[in-house]
Design an enzyme around this catalytic site. Structure first.
Site, PDB file in Angstrom:
ATOM      1  N   ASP A 125      -6.676  18.568 -15.696  1.00 20.05           N
ATOM      2  CA  ASP A 125      -7.014  17.201 -16.078  1.00 20.05           C
ATOM      3  C   ASP A 125      -6.606  17.046 -17.544  1.00 20.05           C
ATOM      4  OD1 ASP A 125      -8.215  14.861 -16.962  1.00 20.05           O
ATOM      5  OD2 ASP A 125     -10.036  15.144 -15.779  1.00 20.05           O
TER       6      ASP A 125
ATOM      7  N   TYR B  29     -16.275  17.188 -16.563  1.00 23.03           N
ATOM      8  CA  TYR B  29     -16.617  15.772 -16.573  1.00 23.03           C
ATOM      9  C   TYR B  29     -17.639  15.499 -15.470  1.00 23.03           C
ATOM     10  CZ  TYR B  29     -16.063  10.835 -15.368  1.00 23.03           C
ATOM     11  OH  TYR B  29     -16.292   9.531 -15.040  1.00 23.03           O
TER      12      TYR B  29
ATOM     13  N   ARG C 279       0.836  -1.202   0.000  1.00 23.15           N
ATOM     14  CA  ARG C 279       0.000   0.000   0.000  1.00 23.15           C
ATOM     15  C   ARG C 279       0.872   1.254   0.000  1.00 23.15           C
ATOM     16  NH1 ARG C 279      -1.280   2.322   4.546  1.00 23.15           N
ATOM     17  NH2 ARG C 279      -1.538   0.383   5.710  1.00 23.15           N
TER      18      ARG C 279
ATOM     19  N   LYS D 169      -7.680   5.742 -19.648  1.00 24.56           N
ATOM     20  CA  LYS D 169      -7.989   6.188 -20.997  1.00 24.56           C
ATOM     21  C   LYS D 169      -6.775   6.031 -21.920  1.00 24.56           C
ATOM     22  CE  LYS D 169     -11.987   7.368 -19.182  1.00 24.56           C
ATOM     23  NZ  LYS D 169     -11.812   7.359 -17.726  1.00 24.56           N
TER      24      LYS D 169
END
Length: 382
Positions: free
Chosen positions: A173, A101, A48, A198
């Site tokens: 972004d 978005y 982690r 993406k």
């Protein structure tokens, strides 16, 4: 500095020192042996907190964006949430795009607002509108360029100047552009965000996110918060994303080539009233996009001349363009944002037109894509 494709293939990815394997191993271990209490090997103690496969991805992403630090996350929204937890406190103010978005808007409007964070939606293509929206409590200007799904363009350098004049940070972004087409840190942004699901992953087979910055103090805070909340990708996800990044440059060239041809077809078809693509000279953001982007990318949106029903007919009539959410994969996708990716903004100031169709143009043979779209557009005109 080495070229983009060289860095995409080699940054953070030296052959394995033990075996000489050209592709590094996927480190699936959840924990790491220590040479005495606190004697970690390379700083690894628990996955982690850090994992060698994730480290390789992060070093590659930092290099591609021209930043000193990158952090990989389990999703783009995980990266968004972690960053906004760090930068905002109750009573602070945030500026977002007026066509943001839907997932970002949902987080801000439904989650952060309950924590006492205020926001203003602004057309970030208008620097005067941004200036007017800034408050003494504004801590963050959140930008998408191109925006999702209306393909709006904002001047990153101009936004940085305005944001910094008000002591706010500029976050960009960069998902739609990818680091191959645009590097916001070089234009003055403080942080770059990606949904690596993406274009960076590029094959619709992995979910992930990333933050890249050159701010050492902020990078330390991201590391601490990410470890505290556990918003990390697994090693297989990191490996798949890193594998996808290797071919980012060649894929983005093909995406852009194909999207330009698609935009030309749409602009000439009577079933389409408006084409939203920054590569078209008539697009209001064309000159700014040409200045700050290498190419104009693979995303194209348009308004169906016949309204909502025509838009739905087009979405239902394609064969190669798959009706699905997401974007940036090698395959072409089509969607109706108003009922799919942007359903969460319905009834708000960010509601999108019901005649809007969004295309993620893939890297198939372009003539096949054009034939598929032409047939669907003809069906909507019948």
């Amino acid at each position: 500095m080495q070229g983009f494709s060289t860095r995409a293939i080699h940054a953070g990815q030296e052959p394995d020192p033990t075996t000489g394997a050209v592709i590094g191993p996927i480190h699936t271990s959840s924990t790491f042996a220590q040479d005495g209490v606190g004697g970690t090997r390379g700083g690894y103690e628990y996955s982690r907190s850090a994992n060698p496969t994730r480290t390789a991805l992060q070093e590659c992403l930092a290099s591609l964006e021209g930043g000193r630090h990158a952090h990989a996350f389990g999703s783009g929204m995980g990266a968004t949430d972690t960053l906004l937890r760090i930068l905002l406190r109750p009573g602070d103010h945030l500026v977002i795009p007026h066509d943001a978005y839907g997932g970002t808007f949902r987080l801000v409007d439904k989650v952060l607002s309950g924590w006492g964070v205020e926001y203003t939606a602004v057309d970030l293509g208008d620097l005067d509108a941004l200036r007017a929206a800034l408050r003494p409590t504004t801590k963050v200007v959140w930008c998408e360029t191109p925006t999702n799904p209306l393909l709006g363009i904002a001047d990153i350098a101009g936004l940085a100047e305005v944001a910094h004049s008000g002591d706010a940070r500029l976050v960009v972004d960069n998902t739609f552009a990818s680091p191959y087409l645009q590097t916001p840190l070089a234009l003055g942004a403080d942080v770059v965000l990606h949904s690596t699901t993406k274009y960076i992953g590029g094959h619709s087979d992995v979910v992930g996110g990333a933050l890249v910055t050159s701010d050492d103090e902020l990078a330390d805070r991201i590391s601490f918060t990410q470890n505290s909340v556990g918003s990390v990708p697994g090693p297989f996800d990191a490996y798949l994303t890193l594998r996808g990044a290797k071919t980012l440059a060649v894929r983005m060239e093909r995406h852009s080539d194909n999207a330009e041809r698609v935009a030309e077809l749409l602009a000439a078809h009577p079933a389409v009233s408006t084409v939203l693509y920054p590569g078209l000279p008539e697009h209001p953001g064309h000159e700014v996009a040409a200045k700050q982007m290498r190419r104009f990318g693979g995303m194209v949106s348009f308004l169906a001349a016949g309204g909502r029903e025509a838009a739905l007919t087009i979405c239902a009539s394609t064969k190669l363009f798959t009706l699905a959410e997401s974007l940036g994969g090698v395959e072409s996708l089509i969607e109706h944002p108003g009922q799919m990716t942007h359903a969460s903004v319905a009834g708000s100031m960010l509601e999108v037109p019901d005649s809007l169709v969004r295309l993620s143009v893939g890297i198939e043979d372009v003539d096949d894509l054009l034939d598929d779209l032409r047939s669907a557009l003809d069906a909507a005109s019948a």
